[in-house]
Design a protein around this motif. Structure first.
Motif, short mmCIF file in Angstrom:
data_model
loop_
_atom_site.label_atom_id
_atom_site.label_comp_id
_atom_site.label_asym_id
_atom_site.label_seq_id
_atom_site.Cartn_x
_atom_site.Cartn_y
_atom_site.Cartn_z
N TYR A 92 0.84 -1.19 0.00
CA TYR A 92 0.00 0.00 0.00
C TYR A 92 0.88 1.25 0.00
CZ TYR A 92 -2.95 -3.72 1.82
OH TYR A 92 -3.60 -4.92 2.00
N GLU A 93 0.38 2.29 -0.62
CA GLU A 93 1.11 3.56 -0.67
C GLU A 93 0.26 4.65 0.00
OE1 GLU A 93 3.39 6.54 -3.81
OE2 GLU A 93 2.11 4.94 -4.56
N GLU A 122 -1.23 7.93 1.18
CA GLU A 122 -1.10 9.20 0.48
C GLU A 122 -2.04 10.24 1.05
OE1 GLU A 122 0.38 11.71 -0.76
OE2 GLU A 122 1.29 10.38 -2.26
N ALA A 168 -0.89 -0.64 -4.09
CA ALA A 168 0.12 -0.28 -5.08
C ALA A 168 0.49 -1.45 -5.98
CB ALA A 168 1.38 0.25 -4.38
N HIS A 199 2.81 10.65 4.38
CA HIS A 199 2.89 9.98 3.08
C HIS A 199 4.35 9.71 2.74
CE1 HIS A 199 3.50 13.77 0.34
NE2 HIS A 199 4.12 13.89 1.48
N ASN A 200 4.58 9.26 1.49
CA ASN A 200 5.92 8.91 1.01
C ASN A 200 6.52 7.74 1.79
OD1 ASN A 200 5.89 10.76 -1.08
ND2 ASN A 200 6.89 12.36 0.11
N TYR A 201 5.70 6.71 1.99
CA TYR A 201 6.19 5.45 2.54
C TYR A 201 5.26 4.34 2.04
CZ TYR A 201 2.50 5.54 6.18
OH TYR A 201 1.31 5.56 6.85
N ARG A 202 5.65 3.10 2.25
CA ARG A 202 4.84 1.96 1.83
C ARG A 202 4.62 1.02 3.01
NH1 ARG A 202 4.65 1.64 -4.10
NH2 ARG A 202 5.34 3.71 -4.71
N TYR A 262 3.80 -3.00 3.61
CA TYR A 262 3.84 -4.26 2.87
C TYR A 262 3.65 -5.43 3.82
CZ TYR A 262 5.87 -8.24 0.39
OH TYR A 262 6.08 -9.47 -0.19
#
Length: 363
Positions: free
Chosen positions: A235-236, A238, A288, A349-352, A354
């Motif tokens: 997932y991203e 945002e 994502a 934001h600017n992370y994932r 998993y």
């Protein structure tokens, strides 16, 4: 094949044609050839081939003929010398201007181009769009997203490549790739393979040093870092953003892109429990990868565990999270201090996120 013709257009001008002749050498008995006349320096030349058989059936290559984008540029003196790689995107001038027109910059439509890697490996009729957030596309440091044909992958491996030209507000910096090397040497922090290149842009004003994101955060990246990695959802998170200002003040007119001073809004969503309805997570924690599976369960579980308090949090967190990996990544962020990222920045934001297939824990 009874007739083969080479069509070409210089600088968007009228199409011209040259008949192709069959080879006479024993080594090339079925090879047709023709020569496009020499053109002025920096000219952009578009071409395609049309073949017909004895019954009159015709086909073109690339398949779209005049609407395809097999291109080359006559020597323009922009290439850097070795050892630095050159990554060149060639577009017609009309397409390049259209791509960078302010009201078009947020479009994800792929426009035709030709990519030349290191001035020798050519990828005809690829697709390109701008890359970045709603405030990062109509600016000088904008990035580019390039998509390649399945039968001609970039360097034989990659179907997409990201051209990252910015390091926060700096154009052409190399600090980010150095930081990624630090993460790789730290061990057990998932990393990616990037490359440095001189990016030669369709419009010269965007030519600069760049970082080529080769695997990005796609399936190739996941499979190289984790066992059956691409089987796990990613997932991203945002920030939700919207534009209200328009080109003429009419709310139904085209929006002004990247206008942060008037009529731009955004809403951030931290890691917390937003209930049991997956729709409450869909837009702020979008998938994502593997979007057809529509599996938001890992994002929901991660958010819920961060809303726990007291003894419940340390008891439940190890069941959902790889706590050690989370701590290592956050410690690394504290060391390098990214300015626009979760934990060390001011926005979420600017992370994932998993979830590993092997043990169903998120990192």
């Amino acid at each position: 094949v009874s007739l083969m013709t080479l069509f070409y257009s210089v600088a968007g001008g009228a199409w011209q044609s040259v008949p192709m002749t069959l080879g006479t050498q024993p080594s090339t008995p079925t090879q047709f050839s023709a020569t496009i006349p020499g053109q002025p320096a920096a000219s952009i030349v578009q071409f395609y081939i049309q073949a017909a058989d004895a019954l009159g059936a015709a086909s073109t290559y690339p398949a779209a003929g005049a609407n395809s984008r097999a291109l080359y540029v006559v020597q323009d003196g922009q290439a850097a010398r070795a050892p630095l790689h050159n990554f060149r995107i060639i577009m017609t001038t009309a397409d390049a201007m259209f791509l960078h027109t302010g009201t078009n910059t947020l479009s994800n439509e792929l426009l035709g181009c030709t990519v030349v890697d290191n001035e020798q490996d050519v990828y005809y009729d690829a697709g390109v769009r701008l890359e970045g957030s709603f405030v990062g596309r109509n600016i000088a440091r904008v990035g580019f997203h390039v998509q390649f044909h399945p039968d001609k992958l970039f360097r034989g491996v990659h179907d997409t490549v990201g051209v990252d030209r910015s390091q926060h507000v700096l154009t052409g910096g190399v600090g980010e790739i150095i930081v990624k090397h630090l993460a790789g040497h730290a061990g057990r922090i998932p990393n990616m393979y990037d490359d440095l290149a001189r990016f030669i842009a369709p419009l010269p004003s965007y030519t600069s040093m760049s970082s080529l994101r080769l695997a990005g955060f796609g399936d190739l990246y996941l499979d190289s870092q984790f066992q059956h990695g691409s089987d796990g959802p990613m997932y991203e998170p945002e920030v939700l953003r919207w534009e209200l200002s328009t080109v003429d003040g009419n709310p139904e007119s085209t929006k002004i892109v990247g206008d942060n001073t008037a009529g731009t809004g955004f809403q951030t969503y931290d890691l917390q429990d937003y209930g049991d309805d997956a729709e409450s997570y869909r837009w702020s924690f979008p998938l994502a990868n593997d979007r057809t599976a529509d599996d938001l369960s890992a994002a929901m579980a991660t958010c819920k565990v961060f809303s726990l308090a007291g003894a419940s949090f340390p008891a439940q967190a190890p069941q959902v999270l790889d706590v050690n990996e989370w701590c290592r990544v956050l410690a690394f962020q504290s060391l390098i201090g990214p300015a626009d990222a979760y934990y060390t920045g001011g926005t979420y934001h600017n992370y994932r996120i998993y979830r590993r297939p092997a043990d169903a824990r998120s990192e």
